[in-house]
Each structure stands twice: as C-alpha cells, then as structure tokens.
Design an enzyme around this catalytic site. Sequence first.
Site, mmCIF file in Angstrom:
data_model
loop_
_atom_site.group_PDB
_atom_site.id
_atom_site.type_symbol
_atom_site.label_atom_id
_atom_site.label_comp_id
_atom_site.label_asym_id
_atom_site.label_seq_id
_atom_site.Cartn_x
_atom_site.Cartn_y
_atom_site.Cartn_z
ATOM 1 N N TYR A 59 -3.256 2.210 10.222
ATOM 2 C CA TYR A 59 -1.606 2.612 9.860
ATOM 3 C C TYR A 59 -0.513 2.752 11.342
ATOM 4 C CZ TYR A 59 -2.580 0.889 5.028
ATOM 5 O OH TYR A 59 -3.027 0.696 4.127
ATOM 6 N N LEU A 194 5.748 -6.531 -3.067
ATOM 7 C CA LEU A 194 7.189 -7.718 -3.144
ATOM 8 C C LEU A 194 6.236 -8.518 -2.224
ATOM 9 C CD1 LEU A 194 9.604 -4.924 -1.683
ATOM 10 C CD2 LEU A 194 9.094 -5.827 -3.935
ATOM 11 N N ASN A 244 14.659 -0.263 -3.544
ATOM 12 C CA ASN A 244 13.229 0.057 -4.113
ATOM 13 C C ASN A 244 13.001 1.114 -5.022
ATOM 14 O OD1 ASN A 244 12.652 -2.250 -2.814
ATOM 15 N ND2 ASN A 244 11.426 -1.084 -0.715
HETATM 16 P P1 NAP Z 1 4.936 -5.117 0.639
HETATM 17 O O1 NAP Z 1 5.556 -3.545 0.577
HETATM 18 O O2 NAP Z 1 4.961 -6.445 -0.336
HETATM 19 O O3 NAP Z 1 6.470 -5.691 2.010
HETATM 20 C C1 NAP Z 1 6.512 -5.350 2.433
HETATM 21 C C2 NAP Z 1 8.178 -6.392 3.217
HETATM 22 O O4 NAP Z 1 8.946 -6.132 1.988
HETATM 23 C C3 NAP Z 1 8.365 -5.552 4.674
HETATM 24 O O5 NAP Z 1 8.619 -6.715 5.496
HETATM 25 C C4 NAP Z 1 9.781 -5.109 4.090
HETATM 26 O O6 NAP Z 1 10.700 -5.149 5.019
HETATM 27 C C5 NAP Z 1 10.017 -6.293 3.159
HETATM 28 N N1 NAP Z 1 10.880 -5.127 1.968
HETATM 29 C C6 NAP Z 1 10.748 -4.326 1.656
HETATM 30 N N2 NAP Z 1 11.866 -3.918 0.180
HETATM 31 C C7 NAP Z 1 13.309 -5.502 -0.243
HETATM 32 C C8 NAP Z 1 13.675 -6.325 -0.743
HETATM 33 N N3 NAP Z 1 14.507 -4.682 -0.994
HETATM 34 N N4 NAP Z 1 14.279 -6.538 -0.586
HETATM 35 C C9 NAP Z 1 13.566 -7.256 -0.187
HETATM 36 N N5 NAP Z 1 12.495 -7.298 1.257
HETATM 37 C C10 NAP Z 1 12.373 -5.688 1.412
HETATM 38 O O7 NAP Z 1 4.391 -5.275 1.514
HETATM 39 P P2 NAP Z 1 2.786 -4.309 2.532
HETATM 40 O O8 NAP Z 1 3.138 -3.579 3.235
HETATM 41 O O9 NAP Z 1 1.595 -5.366 2.670
HETATM 42 O O10 NAP Z 1 2.498 -3.436 1.129
HETATM 43 C C11 NAP Z 1 2.737 -2.557 0.327
HETATM 44 C C12 NAP Z 1 1.886 -1.140 1.276
HETATM 45 O O11 NAP Z 1 0.826 -1.127 0.656
HETATM 46 C C13 NAP Z 1 2.073 -1.011 2.813
HETATM 47 O O12 NAP Z 1 3.239 -0.446 3.514
HETATM 48 C C14 NAP Z 1 0.731 -0.143 2.819
HETATM 49 O O13 NAP Z 1 0.691 1.031 2.814
HETATM 50 C C15 NAP Z 1 -0.068 -0.441 1.328
HETATM 51 N N6 NAP Z 1 -0.868 -1.771 1.722
HETATM 52 C C16 NAP Z 1 -2.955 -1.334 1.274
HETATM 53 C C17 NAP Z 1 -3.662 -1.913 1.877
HETATM 54 C C18 NAP Z 1 -5.035 -1.716 1.326
HETATM 55 O O14 NAP Z 1 -6.129 -2.686 1.525
HETATM 56 N N7 NAP Z 1 -5.106 -0.637 1.192
HETATM 57 C C19 NAP Z 1 -3.453 -3.343 2.047
HETATM 58 C C20 NAP Z 1 -1.110 -3.810 2.663
HETATM 59 C C21 NAP Z 1 -1.172 -3.360 1.930
HETATM 60 P P3 NAP Z 1 11.519 -4.218 5.777
HETATM 61 O O15 NAP Z 1 10.119 -2.876 6.384
HETATM 62 O O16 NAP Z 1 12.117 -4.786 6.482
HETATM 63 O O17 NAP Z 1 12.844 -3.321 4.844
#
Ligand code: NAP
Length: 276
Positions: A59, A194, A244
């Site tokens: 990351y 999300l 959140n």
């Molecule tokens: P997510 O948390 O489902 O979605 C993030 C997106 O949602 C961003 O665009 C964010 O916007 C937006 N968002 C956040 N809060 C919101 C709200 N209240 N209303 C509307 N939109 C909102 O997706 P993700 O980043 O894939 O997953 C979360 C974390 O899981 C990652 O950051 C990472 O640390 C981890 N992850 C791990 C793996 C793995 O293989 N282990 C894979 C994927 C992810 P803004 O940023 O503009 O606020």
Amino acid sequence: MTCLVSCLTMNPNSTLNLRTGNAIPIMGLGTWQLTRDTAETILYALEQGYRLIDASSDYGTHPGIGEAIKKTEIPREELYIVTKVEETDNAHEASQAYIQEMGLEFADLILIHRPPRTGAGVGLWKGLIEARNDGFARDIGVSNYSIEQIEQLISATGEVPVINQIEWSPFGYSNEMYKYCQEKDIIIQTYSPLTRTKRLGDETLNHVAAKYEKTPARILIRWNLQRKTLPIPKANQKMHLEENLDVFDFEIKAEDMELLNKLNEEYSCLGVLPYV
Ligand code: NAP
C-alpha cells in the site's frame, strides 16, 4: 479498551478477544490508496477514535503510519497496527523490515497477504510463526485464505491463524467460511466492507438505511459489527472518517439483518471472492 460483551453495549473502543487472549478493536481504518496524506489522515482518524490501522507493504503507507504514530500522544499500547507479508517475501525478514518501516518494535498483527499461486504458503506461515516468536508480531493470521488452505497451514504446523482478513459485505460473503471460523475460533476481519462504494446504491440496502435514517455505509458497517465480523473501511475524507465511526447509536433489527443477509450473491469488487 473495553471488551465486546454484546452488540448493544458496543462503542468505538470495544474489542474482541482473539484466541490467544489478546484484544483486537472491533473496527479499524483501511489504508489502501491512502498514500496522498497518510499521516495527516491517520492523525485525524486517531483523534476521532479509531485505534486499529490496517496496512500492507504494497500500500506504500508504512512511512506515513510511522509518522502518525510518532506524532500522536496516544500511547503505543492503545494502538493496534496490522500489516502483511507478501507471497514472494521471506516472512521472517519481511516482518522485521516492515515494522522498522513504521518505526515500531512490533506489529499487533501480521498476516500473509494472500496465499501463493501454488500451495498454501506453509513456508510463509512457518516464517510468521518464527517472527511472532521473535517478538515482531503479537499475533499472526492470514488474508484471502480458503478453508482448505487454512487447514493445510494447521496440519503442517499445528498453529491456527487468529484472523482471516477477507472481502465481506452483505453482497458477498460465505456462510461456510463464517461457520468454519466460528468453530475454529478464527475472527473474520472484513475488507472492502463498503464494496468500494459500488453497491451503496442498492435498493434493499437503501430501504433499510431509510428505515433507520442512516446512510447505506453505516448500515454496512453495523451489519458487520452485529455479526461480529470486524470491518476496516478505508476513508480519506474527514466526513467519511467521522460517519463510519458513528455506528453505535442504533441496532439493526433481526428481520432487517435477514433482509441484508439475503443480498448475498458472492459479489466481489475484485471479480471473484478469492476464498470461496
Ligand atoms: P472500502 O473500504 O469498501 O471502500 C473505500 C471507498 O469507500 C473509498 O472510495 C472511500 O472514499 C469510500 N467511503 C468511505 N466511507 C464512505 C462513506 N461513509 N460513504 C460513502 N463512501 C465512503 O474498500 P477498500 O479500501 O478496498 O477496503 C478497506 C481496506 O481493507 C483497505 O483500505 C485495505 O486496508 C484493506 N484491504 C485488504 C485487502 C487484502 O487483500 N487483505 C484487499 C483490499 C482491501 P474516500 O477515501 O474518498 O473517503
């Protein structure tokens, strides 16, 4: 931190006990794509009440996380830092290198980011066990692992991961994995809770959200918490960081949890749920 007793008494500082007896916060902040202003965003998140930060070497957020930890007045023992080793890493050496990148003596949790293309990664798992025994991690676990792959790690080493971090939302989850993890006392930590915003417009989700006068994102986080799966939503915007965490003043009723449960179509932002 207070230990999670029931979903009615949850608050932002609630924790669950891992099978090792160590406590883990029930939600945290993801940092994938949080590269622009990592330290500033994490400092704001800590101010709001987040304590768990999820990272990975790929990351690019280790230095920013380290900077925030150095600047905050919150004691290290109140923070919970998660990172991951990659499938091509030497897990023992990489664990040491990654905690050093964050200026830490140990991470609270180190995971295998994903199983290698061939096999379940027994060598990586043995390296992580050694890293934990040498004090680089308090606990160790896996991410993106299927039941079969977890079983292979256990039969090769006798060591059960404390966590499987996997993609999980009402639109994509696995009852089989849920049951297996309950039986083995493995906690499911949920990424992309999300749906990277892709399913926030869903009709049923919005129907439930309107009923509780909450946003769809808060319903998705609350759905996780009530099922004791631990979400790590990523948010860069202050408004989202605040929203959140603001999920502790309502409870989704059983019939609405059931409506959300029925949305499962094994949806994945990545295309396919890797653990199914
Ligand atoms: P997510 O948390 O489902 O979605 C993030 C997106 O949602 C961003 O665009 C964010 O916007 C937006 N968002 C956040 N809060 C919101 C709200 N209240 N209303 C509307 N939109 C909102 O997706 P993700 O980043 O894939 O997953 C979360 C974390 O899981 C990652 O950051 C990472 O640390 C981890 N992850 C791990 C793996 C793995 O293989 N282990 C894979 C994927 C992810 P803004 O940023 O503009 O606020």
